[in-house]
Design a protein around this motif. Structure first.
Motif, PDB file in Angstrom:
ATOM      1  N   LEU A  47      21.877  -5.381   1.237  1.00 27.28           N
ATOM      2  CA  LEU A  47      21.390  -5.355   2.620  1.00 27.28           C
ATOM      3  C   LEU A  47      20.114  -4.517   2.703  1.00 27.28           C
ATOM      4  CD1 LEU A  47      21.525  -5.991   5.599  1.00 27.28           C
ATOM      5  CD2 LEU A  47      23.258  -4.189   5.852  1.00 27.28           C
ATOM      6  N   ALA A  48      20.113  -3.371   2.040  1.00 30.27           N
ATOM      7  CA  ALA A  48      18.917  -2.525   2.044  1.00 30.27           C
ATOM      8  C   ALA A  48      17.718  -3.272   1.468  1.00 30.27           C
ATOM      9  CB  ALA A  48      19.179  -1.245   1.259  1.00 30.27           C
ATOM     10  N   GLN A  49      17.932  -4.014   0.400  1.00 27.46           N
ATOM     11  CA  GLN A  49      16.848  -4.777  -0.223  1.00 27.46           C
ATOM     12  C   GLN A  49      16.349  -5.881   0.705  1.00 27.46           C
ATOM     13  OE1 GLN A  49      19.066  -4.049  -4.364  1.00 27.46           O
ATOM     14  NE2 GLN A  49      18.083  -6.032  -4.237  1.00 27.46           N
ATOM     15  N   ALA A  50      17.246  -6.573   1.375  1.00 28.28           N
ATOM     16  CA  ALA A  50      16.837  -7.625   2.314  1.00 28.28           C
ATOM     17  C   ALA A  50      16.046  -7.033   3.479  1.00 28.28           C
ATOM     18  CB  ALA A  50      18.063  -8.383   2.828  1.00 28.28           C
ATOM     19  N   ILE A  51      16.519  -5.888   3.981  1.00 30.77           N
ATOM     20  CA  ILE A  51      15.818  -5.222   5.084  1.00 30.77           C
ATOM     21  C   ILE A  51      14.422  -4.810   4.646  1.00 30.77           C
ATOM     22  CG2 ILE A  51      15.774  -3.121   6.499  1.00 30.77           C
ATOM     23  CD1 ILE A  51      18.889  -3.365   6.601  1.00 30.77           C
ATOM     24  N   ARG A  52      14.294  -4.247   3.438  1.00 32.13           N
ATOM     25  CA  ARG A  52      12.982  -3.816   2.959  1.00 32.13           C
ATOM     26  C   ARG A  52      12.066  -4.993   2.665  1.00 32.13           C
ATOM     27  NH1 ARG A  52      10.604  -1.292   5.137  1.00 32.13           N
ATOM     28  NH2 ARG A  52       8.988  -1.341   3.585  1.00 32.13           N
ATOM     29  N   ALA A  53      12.612  -6.082   2.152  1.00 30.21           N
ATOM     30  CA  ALA A  53      11.776  -7.261   1.885  1.00 30.21           C
ATOM     31  C   ALA A  53      11.168  -7.771   3.192  1.00 30.21           C
ATOM     32  CB  ALA A  53      12.587  -8.352   1.202  1.00 30.21           C
ATOM     33  N   PHE A  54      11.989  -7.828   4.235  1.00 29.22           N
ATOM     34  CA  PHE A  54      11.491  -8.246   5.549  1.00 29.22           C
ATOM     35  C   PHE A  54      10.528  -7.203   6.107  1.00 29.22           C
ATOM     36  CE2 PHE A  54      11.934  -8.078  10.214  1.00 29.22           C
ATOM     37  CZ  PHE A  54      11.339  -9.289  10.523  1.00 29.22           C
ATOM     38  N   GLY A  55      10.940  -5.934   6.046  1.00 24.54           N
ATOM     39  CA  GLY A  55      10.114  -4.874   6.594  1.00 24.54           C
ATOM     40  C   GLY A  55       8.761  -4.780   5.915  1.00 24.54           C
ATOM     41  N   ASN A  56       8.745  -4.897   4.600  1.00 34.13           N
ATOM     42  CA  ASN A  56       7.489  -4.820   3.884  1.00 34.13           C
ATOM     43  C   ASN A  56       6.572  -5.974   4.272  1.00 34.13           C
ATOM     44  OD1 ASN A  56       5.685  -5.251   1.309  1.00 34.13           O
ATOM     45  ND2 ASN A  56       6.356  -3.106   1.340  1.00 34.13           N
ATOM     46  N   ALA A  57       7.142  -7.158   4.424  1.00 39.14           N
ATOM     47  CA  ALA A  57       6.323  -8.308   4.840  1.00 39.14           C
ATOM     48  C   ALA A  57       5.751  -8.072   6.242  1.00 39.14           C
ATOM     49  CB  ALA A  57       7.149  -9.589   4.806  1.00 39.14           C
ATOM     50  N   THR A  58       6.571  -7.497   7.135  1.00 36.72           N
ATOM     51  CA  THR A  58       6.067  -7.251   8.496  1.00 36.72           C
ATOM     52  C   THR A  58       5.013  -6.152   8.516  1.00 36.72           C
ATOM     53  OG1 THR A  58       7.821  -5.689   9.086  1.00 36.72           O
ATOM     54  CG2 THR A  58       8.207  -8.024   9.584  1.00 36.72           C
ATOM     55  N   GLU A  59       4.961  -5.341   7.478  1.00 37.76           N
ATOM     56  CA  GLU A  59       3.936  -4.309   7.391  1.00 37.76           C
ATOM     57  C   GLU A  59       2.597  -4.881   6.912  1.00 37.76           C
ATOM     58  OE1 GLU A  59       5.845  -1.582   4.728  1.00 37.76           O
ATOM     59  OE2 GLU A  59       7.301  -0.955   6.246  1.00 37.76           O
ATOM     60  N   TYR A  60       2.630  -5.867   6.052  1.00 37.33           N
ATOM     61  CA  TYR A  60       1.405  -6.396   5.457  1.00 37.33           C
ATOM     62  C   TYR A  60       0.897  -7.698   6.092  1.00 37.33           C
ATOM     63  CZ  TYR A  60       1.147  -3.100   1.568  1.00 37.33           C
ATOM     64  OH  TYR A  60       1.011  -1.963   0.809  1.00 37.33           O
ATOM     65  N   VAL A  61       1.792  -8.571   6.499  1.00 37.97           N
ATOM     66  CA  VAL A  61       1.378  -9.896   6.967  1.00 37.97           C
ATOM     67  C   VAL A  61       0.519  -9.859   8.239  1.00 37.97           C
ATOM     68  CG1 VAL A  61       2.248 -12.097   7.892  1.00 37.97           C
ATOM     69  CG2 VAL A  61       3.183 -11.176   5.761  1.00 37.97           C
ATOM     70  N   PRO A  62       0.869  -9.081   9.274  1.00 36.68           N
ATOM     71  CA  PRO A  62       0.042  -9.138  10.495  1.00 36.68           C
ATOM     72  C   PRO A  62      -1.436  -8.817  10.269  1.00 36.68           C
ATOM     73  CG  PRO A  62       2.129  -8.094  10.974  1.00 36.68           C
ATOM     74  CD  PRO A  62       2.063  -8.245   9.477  1.00 36.68           C
ATOM     75  N   ALA A  63      -1.740  -7.744   9.556  1.00 42.46           N
ATOM     76  CA  ALA A  63      -3.148  -7.412   9.312  1.00 42.46           C
ATOM     77  C   ALA A  63      -3.824  -8.496   8.479  1.00 42.46           C
ATOM     78  CB  ALA A  63      -3.268  -6.057   8.620  1.00 42.46           C
ATOM     79  N   GLY A  64      -3.093  -9.040   7.504  1.00 38.11           N
ATOM     80  CA  GLY A  64      -3.648 -10.123   6.691  1.00 38.11           C
ATOM     81  C   GLY A  64      -3.958 -11.361   7.514  1.00 38.11           C
ATOM     82  N   LEU A  65      -3.051 -11.700   8.431  1.00 35.17           N
ATOM     83  CA  LEU A  65      -3.291 -12.868   9.280  1.00 35.17           C
ATOM     84  C   LEU A  65      -4.436 -12.631  10.255  1.00 35.17           C
ATOM     85  CD1 LEU A  65       0.283 -14.224  10.054  1.00 35.17           C
ATOM     86  CD2 LEU A  65      -1.411 -15.089   8.429  1.00 35.17           C
ATOM     87  N   ILE A  66      -4.544 -11.419  10.760  1.00 34.65           N
ATOM     88  CA  ILE A  66      -5.683 -11.115  11.635  1.00 34.65           C
ATOM     89  C   ILE A  66      -6.982 -11.327  10.864  1.00 34.65           C
ATOM     90  CG2 ILE A  66      -6.913  -9.226  12.799  1.00 34.65           C
ATOM     91  CD1 ILE A  66      -4.070  -8.181  13.607  1.00 34.65           C
ATOM     92  N   ALA A  67      -7.027 -10.854   9.630  1.00 31.90           N
ATOM     93  CA  ALA A  67      -8.233 -11.031   8.814  1.00 31.90           C
ATOM     94  C   ALA A  67      -8.523 -12.511   8.582  1.00 31.90           C
ATOM     95  CB  ALA A  67      -8.078 -10.299   7.487  1.00 31.90           C
ATOM     96  N   ILE A  68      -7.485 -13.289   8.309  1.00 34.43           N
ATOM     97  CA  ILE A  68      -7.654 -14.719   8.072  1.00 34.43           C
ATOM     98  C   ILE A  68      -8.175 -15.419   9.323  1.00 34.43           C
ATOM     99  CG2 ILE A  68      -6.336 -16.856   7.683  1.00 34.43           C
ATOM    100  CD1 ILE A  68      -4.645 -15.156   5.657  1.00 34.43           C
ATOM    101  N   VAL A  69      -7.622 -15.087  10.467  1.00 34.76           N
ATOM    102  CA  VAL A  69      -8.067 -15.701  11.727  1.00 34.76           C
ATOM    103  C   VAL A  69      -9.500 -15.301  12.053  1.00 34.76           C
ATOM    104  CG1 VAL A  69      -7.668 -15.736  14.229  1.00 34.76           C
ATOM    105  CG2 VAL A  69      -5.748 -16.029  12.656  1.00 34.76           C
TER     106      VAL A  69
END
Length: 133
Positions: A47-69
């Motif tokens: 569960l901790a690993q699943a939470i971190r996998a999601f959390g880490n993606a939510t930390e990096y993806v938004p800024a990356g998508l803003i840059a892409i847009v």
């Protein structure tokens, strides 16, 4: 006539990243249901690993998508938008797979963070180029 625009490329990668976040979220829900945990991880490694996998993606993806847009908004070539999207997406998938399999260091996690940082550097340099060009 160019049928694929930078906006279309940004839409593709934004859509794919949204589905990646949804899948990672569903993996957290599945682990919560399996272990009957409503909040936190109660020390359960999967569960901790699943939470971190999601959390880490939510930390990096938004800024990356803003840059892409923003790349699309400044009319960067579609190839540049696709390269940024591919690097970020591949990085996030590798990282999530690595983190989902092991809470420690792993080759997929290392590749994932490297690709993510390369995507950030690429988009950062490209955005600065378009800002001053």
């Amino acid at each position: 006539m160019n049928l694929i625009t930078s906006g279309h490329a940004a839409a593709l990668w934004t859509g794919l990243h949204l589905f990646l976040l949804l899948i990672l979220s569903l993996l957290v829900v599945r682990q919560r249901q399996r272990h009957k945990v409503a909040f936190g991880d109660e020390g359960i490694p999967e569960l901790a690993q699943a939470i971190r996998a999601f959390g880490n993606a939510t930390e990096y993806v938004p800024a990356g998508l803003i840059a892409i847009v923003v790349l699309a908004l400044v009319e960067a070539p579609p190839l540049a938008v696709h390269l940024a999207g591919l690097l970020l997406f591949a990085g996030r998938v590798f990282h999530a797979v690595g983190l989902s399999r092991s809470g420690g260091t792993s080759f997929p996690r290392a590749i994932g963070v490297t690709l993510t940082w390369v995507a950030y550097v690429f988009t950062g340099v490209a955005l600065l180029f378009y800002a001053i060009a």
